[in-house]
Design an enzyme around this catalytic site. Structure first.
Site, PDB file in Angstrom:
ATOM      1  CB  SER A  58      -0.968  -0.020   1.181  1.00  0.00           C
ATOM      2  OG  SER A  58      -0.273  -0.270   2.376  1.00  0.00           O
ATOM      3  CB  CYS A  84      -4.536  -7.494  -0.440  1.00  0.00           C
ATOM      4  SG  CYS A  84      -3.511  -8.129   0.870  1.00  0.00           S
ATOM      5  NE  ARG A 113       0.747  -1.086   5.456  1.00  0.00           N
ATOM      6  CZ  ARG A 113       2.054  -0.947   5.686  1.00  0.00           C
ATOM      7  NH1 ARG A 113       2.494  -0.258   6.700  1.00  0.00           N
ATOM      8  NH2 ARG A 113       2.919  -1.520   4.876  1.00  0.00           N
ATOM      9  CB  ILE A 139      -0.415 -12.567  -0.138  1.00  0.00           C
ATOM     10  CG1 ILE A 139      -0.882 -13.768  -0.965  1.00  0.00           C
ATOM     11  CG2 ILE A 139       1.090 -12.346  -0.291  1.00  0.00           C
ATOM     12  CD1 ILE A 139      -0.789 -13.572  -2.470  1.00  0.00           C
ATOM     13  NE  ARG A 140       4.555  -8.198   5.668  1.00  0.00           N
ATOM     14  CZ  ARG A 140       5.265  -7.114   5.720  1.00  0.00           C
ATOM     15  NH1 ARG A 140       5.496  -6.409   4.628  1.00  0.00           N
ATOM     16  NH2 ARG A 140       5.765  -6.685   6.853  1.00  0.00           N
ATOM     17  CG  HIS A 179      -4.533 -11.686  -3.148  1.00  0.00           C
ATOM     18  ND1 HIS A 179      -4.068 -10.645  -3.926  1.00  0.00           N
ATOM     19  CD2 HIS A 179      -3.942 -11.556  -1.947  1.00  0.00           C
ATOM     20  CE1 HIS A 179      -3.221  -9.924  -3.221  1.00  0.00           C
ATOM     21  NE2 HIS A 179      -3.118 -10.456  -2.010  1.00  0.00           N
ATOM     22  CD  GLU A 181      -6.281 -11.029  -6.905  1.00  0.00           C
ATOM     23  OE1 GLU A 181      -7.324 -10.798  -6.245  1.00  0.00           O
ATOM     24  OE2 GLU A 181      -5.133 -10.920  -6.428  1.00  0.00           O
TER      25      GLU A 181
END
Ligand code: GLN
Length: 197
Positions: A58, A84, A113, A139-140, A179, A181
């Protein structure tokens, strides 16, 4: 056949192609016509019906948008789907932010975060959502810790909100901490449905 809409995918980093493919497949599944473009400039952003902000980092995403001079203009887009880092970018409030980190502040959510820990703590999980059972990849990922009254939850993993939506002043925002996608098109289909109403 409905009128065609123009959908942009912010294309500085992250799953740009995966989002384009998921959106294309979602449109096909829903029998909708849309133009999908990669967005890196003010011109490309200018006449969009909707924007998808992929994951990534970000802080870097913010800097790249500012360098392209599109950060402020992104606030004018009526429909935004963030995944995310995209969710962090949409949030009104973020915790654990970097010095100088800003967000678009469009969605009434408070986000932590990197709340699951470091990259090694990334994980995959089958879970139930309002749109059926999906395989979700984190993912994180951030955690959505608080939501405003008009924010609706579409799925939780244990007690954590992992995808939610908000309609505010005629705008529509959808935010996922995972995610979609990578594994499913159901949320892209859902996002398209809001745009074509
Ligand atoms: N940890 C990232 C951030 O703070 C988000 C990770 C992701 O988008 N997969 O922006």
């Amino acid at each position: 056949m409905t009128n065609s809409k123009k959908i942009g995918v912010l294309a500085f980093q992250g799953d740009v192609l995966e989002h384009i493919n998921a959106t294309r497949q979602a449109a096909k599944n829903s029998n909708l016509t849309c133009g999908i473009i990669e967005v890196r400039t003010k011109e490309q952003l200018s006449d969009l019906d909707a924007l998808i902000i992929p994951g990534g980092e970000s802080t870097v995403l913010q800097k790249l948008c500012e360098r392209a001079n599109i950060f402020e203009d992104m606030k004018k887009i009526k429909n935004i789907f963030g995944t995310c880092a995209g969710t962090i970018t949409l949030a009104k409030t973020i915790n654990n932010k970097e010095v100088g980190q800003r967000t678009l502040g469009l969605m009434d959510i408070e986000v932590d975060r990197n709340a699951y820990g470091r990259q090694a703590e990334s994980f995959e999980q089958d879970l139930d959502t309002k749109l059926g059972r999906i395989h979700a990849i984190f993912i994180r990922a951030p955690k959505i810790k608080k939501i405003g009254n008009s924010v609706k939850i579409l799925a939780k993993n244990d007690n954590e909100i992992i995808i939610c939506e908000q309609k505010v002043n005629g705008n529509y925002y959808l935010a996922a901490t995972f995610h979609p996608e990578l594994t499913t098109t159901v949320f892209h289909e859902y996002f398209l449905r809001q745009i074509y109403i």
